[in-house]
Design an enzyme around this catalytic site. Structure first.
Site, PDB file in Angstrom:
ATOM      1  N   ASP A   1       1.842  36.220  -3.350  1.00 45.28           N
ATOM      2  CA  ASP A   1       1.579  36.811  -4.671  1.00 45.28           C
ATOM      3  C   ASP A   1       0.152  37.321  -4.811  1.00 45.28           C
ATOM      4  OD1 ASP A   1       0.665  34.211  -4.692  1.00 45.28           O
ATOM      5  OD2 ASP A   1       1.601  33.648  -6.582  1.00 45.28           O
TER       6      ASP A   1
HETATM    7  C1  LAN Z   1      -3.181  27.102  -4.894  1.00 48.02           C
HETATM    8  C2  LAN Z   1      -3.871  28.043  -5.766  1.00 48.02           C
HETATM    9  C3  LAN Z   1      -3.235  29.378  -5.908  1.00 48.02           C
HETATM   10  C4  LAN Z   1      -1.737  29.332  -5.774  1.00 48.02           C
HETATM   11  C5  LAN Z   1      -1.044  30.600  -6.298  1.00 48.02           C
HETATM   12  C6  LAN Z   1      -1.562  31.890  -5.709  1.00 48.02           C
HETATM   13  C7  LAN Z   1      -1.269  30.702  -7.807  1.00 48.02           C
HETATM   14  C8  LAN Z   1       0.435  30.431  -6.047  1.00 48.02           C
HETATM   15  O1  LAN Z   1       1.166  31.463  -6.668  1.00 48.02           O
HETATM   16  C9  LAN Z   1       0.727  30.214  -4.597  1.00 48.02           C
HETATM   17  C10 LAN Z   1       0.065  28.920  -4.101  1.00 48.02           C
HETATM   18  C11 LAN Z   1      -1.450  28.879  -4.332  1.00 48.02           C
HETATM   19  C12 LAN Z   1      -2.106  29.724  -3.278  1.00 48.02           C
HETATM   20  C13 LAN Z   1      -2.024  27.472  -4.203  1.00 48.02           C
HETATM   21  C14 LAN Z   1      -1.425  26.488  -3.270  1.00 48.02           C
HETATM   22  C15 LAN Z   1      -1.947  25.046  -3.332  1.00 48.02           C
HETATM   23  C16 LAN Z   1      -3.424  24.964  -3.620  1.00 48.02           C
HETATM   24  C17 LAN Z   1      -4.183  25.656  -2.508  1.00 48.02           C
HETATM   25  C18 LAN Z   1      -3.679  25.681  -4.937  1.00 48.02           C
HETATM   26  C19 LAN Z   1      -2.967  25.099  -6.134  1.00 48.02           C
HETATM   27  C20 LAN Z   1      -5.131  25.379  -5.166  1.00 48.02           C
HETATM   28  C21 LAN Z   1      -5.320  23.930  -4.653  1.00 48.02           C
HETATM   29  C22 LAN Z   1      -4.059  23.578  -3.858  1.00 48.02           C
HETATM   30  C23 LAN Z   1      -4.366  22.702  -2.634  1.00 48.02           C
HETATM   31  C24 LAN Z   1      -3.072  22.218  -2.029  1.00 48.02           C
HETATM   32  C25 LAN Z   1      -5.279  21.546  -3.062  1.00 48.02           C
HETATM   33  C26 LAN Z   1      -5.561  20.576  -1.987  1.00 48.02           C
HETATM   34  C27 LAN Z   1      -4.642  19.468  -2.070  1.00 48.02           C
HETATM   35  C28 LAN Z   1      -3.750  19.133  -1.159  1.00 48.02           C
HETATM   36  C29 LAN Z   1      -2.566  18.383  -1.592  1.00 48.02           C
HETATM   37  C30 LAN Z   1      -3.892  19.465   0.266  1.00 48.02           C
END
Ligand code: LAN
Length: 729
Positions: free
Chosen positions: A455
């Site tokens: 996305d």
């Molecule tokens: C994110 C942030 C952005 C998010 C979107 C783009 C909004 C989504 O549509 C796809 C998935 C994604 C890229 C995403 C995946 C998981 C993330 C990276 C996070 C929520 C930000 C932090 C999170 C990450 C997993 C945090 C670290 C924790 C762990 C459990 C490893």
């Protein structure tokens, strides 16, 4: 080992522990953010504090009150007048990305055991953040800032404060310790907590379930091969399995001995460690182990003592190689904050503190730190740069504000930033580290971090198309070829069910979710199709083909058709879509309605959109707004928030507008609410958390209160005028 001398800390964290007039946010290279504390007045004079610094530090910003808006478009204009001041010289908007409360422990424990220090100011403000974020009722910490106190949050953040030199007699720690003991003590922390405490040598490795590195030696085609797991999960378990195999722990010292006393209500040395492997405090549990999990792990735990050394060695070598490749692919940023810190420990053990890897890890550690008004926290990624700029860019174009001469320069600057952010090659270590192609992608944060997200690529492409095609004065910086690269990438990301996942195609079977070891997160084992990711791709492809109708038009048509079908199927019987990355139904509805509108559906001709509008309207409140709690994401059913939220109100209203809902009243009422919450300087104040991940953790998107309010108000203004004209004519 870097030990911090005991330090006197005030009981309250209300007043900053450092001089906030000395903090500066540096934005460099590709939108990289780092905070710096200036030591002298001369330095402060040479590098004055900006409105951007002051805004994020929570200091008063010196921006004038604006003439009260006459209508919704005027309110949007005022909103952007304020928000423009937060735009960096290079074109993007910086922002905080905090919320999870399990990241500072990884940062501080990982740094401590690797001998990597913090500056005195960082140290003080991390301590202050934890004092401020302790739960007002019981003094513990949760999984995230809006959650109840858990054993995980409380035990690990307790260790953070102690490592940083706070006395166990500090009122915050006295209260937190009592809460931890009430929760049964640290024996019941979930597995990721057990891991960190074991590394710190205050939990016995015997209290962990096996974290088997040998999985990496199975043939790639094996259904449970870890390269088929969700990328965040495998990127964390690779280095975890390495340290587990070594049973690596830091040397005992006085602090470790003291923590062993403080974290447990019982005698540390009398604990039956193997009995703790599946002991998880009830308040922490979101995804309890399945019977299959317990059965399989009883076998793996039995295998552990007899693991064949040559095989184990081979598996560990493979894991180390994957760690190095991940570091090198991401400029030592790594995919996320958890893997970042575990990779650092491994590079310290194997490569040493004098190595280039250690230095680069230290340099990039700063990218995760963010100072805000409550103190210093660790962020979920190195920022949300691309995500934020993509929305405000589209908002400016769609509202027409981008055509106004005073905003053109800002929009061109945004385009320049978007241009440099597109990834133009595949990663250095590509197939060998099981990476998805990146050529043509836009990432979530910066180009250096370098991961394709479906996305983000969709929204990045849309933002470029909107600016380049709609705004006359803008240069065409992103060539047709490069846009076609991103279309190629998107077309290759569709799953068999027609939907789109986050970083990659779904690689593993659904039953792998039954083996989720993490207890506190849901749906983390494999990729899944998500309504939001799917809709961003549909909208990007639909808009792209308007301007470039010849490029792979048949493929685009097929992909869109299948994606729309997925979206129809994903609608709940009540008419909503469950949001996975924003809270929750209002977030997903906005995306879903936009994409259905772009393929020609409207309230009048589509049962899906009619149902979606009725669902949303059934939740509109008397004040005209919407408000849902993050608990909607935990339960996949609507849970009201105590207050209406401007961001969610904007999402819901955008959904109604996309669907071309025929009656003006609900939209007018929502506009009225959002305008009533606007401050005289054009800004909106921070309300509840906007984002979520893994079903259970909230995360902040503070820039949303600008992009989506501005976008909605501008669009609502035009749409309401259109409805009026239709009625009159
Ligand atoms: C994110 C942030 C952005 C998010 C979107 C783009 C909004 C989504 O549509 C796809 C998935 C994604 C890229 C995403 C995946 C998981 C993330 C990276 C996070 C929520 C930000 C932090 C999170 C990450 C997993 C945090 C670290 C924790 C762990 C459990 C490893």
């Amino acid at each position: 080992m870097a030990c911090y001398a005991p330090i006197d800390i005030p009981a309250s964290g209300k007043e900053p522990f450092t001089d906030y007039a000395r903090w500066r946010l540096r934005s460099s290279e590709d939108g990289r953010h780092t905070w710096h504390y200036l030591q002298t007045d001369e330095e402060c004079k040479a590098w004055p504090q900006t409105e951007i610094d002051r805004y994020w530090l929570g200091l008063p910003v010196d921006l004038p009150a604006l003439p009260p808006p006459e209508d919704a478009l005027d309110a949007a204009r005022n909103g952007f007048k304020f928000y423009k001041h937060l735009q960096d010289a290079d074109g993007h908007w910086a922002g905080e990305y905090g919320g999870p409360m399990f990241l500072l422990p990884g940062l501080v424990i990982g740094s401590y055991v690797s001998g990597m220090t913090f500056t005195q100011e960082e140290r003080l403000e991390i301590i202050r953040y934890l004092i401020n974020l302790a739960h007002p009722k019981d003094g513990g910490w949760g999984l995230h800032i809006e959650g109840q106190s858990t054993a995980f949050g409380t035990a690990l953040n307790y260790c953070v404060m102690r490592i940083l030199g706070v006395s166990p007699e500090h009122p915050t720690l006295v209260k937190a310790r009592a809460t931890l003991h009430k929760l049964g003590g640290a024996t019941g922390v979930p597995s990721w907590g057990k891991f960190w405490l074991s590394v710190l040598n205050v939990y016995d490795w015997e209290g962990n379930n096996s974290i088997l590195p040998e999985l990496w030696l199975f043939p790639d085609l094996t259904p449970f091969h870890p390269h088929k797991w969700w990328i965040h999960t495998r990127t964390v378990y690779i280095p975890m399995s390495y340290l587990y195999s070594l049973r690596w722990k830091m040397e005992e010292n006085d602090l470790i001995l003291a923590l062993r006393e403080e974290l447990y209500p019982q005698n540390y040395y009398s604990i039956d460690w193997p009995a703790q492997r599946n002991n998880i405090c009830h308040v922490d549990l979101y995804a309890p182990h399945t019977a299959l999990f317990d059965f399989l792990y009883s076998i793996l735990n039995t295998y552990e003592p007899c693991a064949a050394p040559p095989l184990r060695k081979l598996a560990m070598e493979r894991c180390y190689q994957l760690v190095v490749q991940e570091d090198e692919n991401t400029g030592y940023q790594t995919l996320g904050p958890v893997s970042k810190m575990i990779n650092l420990i491994i590079r310290t053990i194997v490569d040493g503190k004098e190595s280039e890897a250690y230095k680069l890890h230290m340099e990039k550690r700063a990218d995760f730190l963010w100072i805000g008004k409550e103190g210093m926290r660790m962020c979920g990624t190195n920022g949300s740069q691309l995500w934020d700029i993509a929305f405000i860019a589209q908002a400016l174009v769609e509202t027409g504000l981008g055509d106004e001469s005073e905003n053109q320069e800002s929009l061109v600057r945004a385009l320049r930033w978007l241009d440099q952010c597109q990834i133009q090659q595949n990663p250095k270590h590509f197939e060998s580290s099981y990476r998805h192609p990146t050529k043509g992608a836009w990432p979530f944060s910066t180009k250096t971090q370098g991961y394709t997200v479906s996305d983000c690529t969709g929204e990045g492409l849309k933002a470029v198309l909107y600016i380049q095609e709609h705004v006359e004065s803008t240069p065409k910086l992103v060539s047709e070829r490069r846009m076609c690269d991103s279309v190629d990438l998107l077309l290759g990301m569709q799953n068999a069910d027609g939907g789109f996942a986050s970083y990659e195609l779904i690689r593993g079977p659904e039953w792998l979710e039954k083996l989720n070891p993490a207890e506190v997160f849901g749906a983390i084992m494999i990729e899944h199709s998500y309504p939001e990711c799917t809709t961003s791709v549909i909208t990007a492809l639909s808009i792209f083909r308007k301007y470039y109708p010849k490029y792979r038009s048949a493929d685009i048509e097929t992909v869109i058709k299948r994606a729309v079908k997925y979206l129809h199927n994903a609608q709940t019987p009540e008419g909503g879509w469950v949001g996975s990355w924003g809270i929750c139904f209002t977030y997903a509805a906005q995306f879903a309605c936009e994409s259905l509108a772009l393929v020609g559906e409207t309230y009048d001709n589509s049962p899906y959109l009619r149902k979606a509008c009725e669902f949303l309207l059934s939740h509109q409140r008397a004040d005209g707004g919407w408000g849902e709690s993050y608990k909607s994401c935990e339960t996949s059913s609507w849970v009201e928030h105590e207050q209406t939220q401007v961001v969610q109100t904007s999402w819901a209203t955008m959904a109604l507008i996309y669907a071309r809902y025929p009656k003006p009243e609900p939209i007018e009422r929502a506009v009225h609410l959002v305008m009533s919450r606007q401050n005289p300087d054009g800004s909106w104040s921070q309300e509840a958390m906007e984002g979520i991940f893994n079903k259970s953790v909230t995360i902040a998107y503070p820039n949303f209160k600008f992009s989506f309010t501005i976008w909605m108000l501008g669009r609502a203004h035009h749409y309401l005028a259109e409805l009026k004209a239709r009625r009159n004519g």
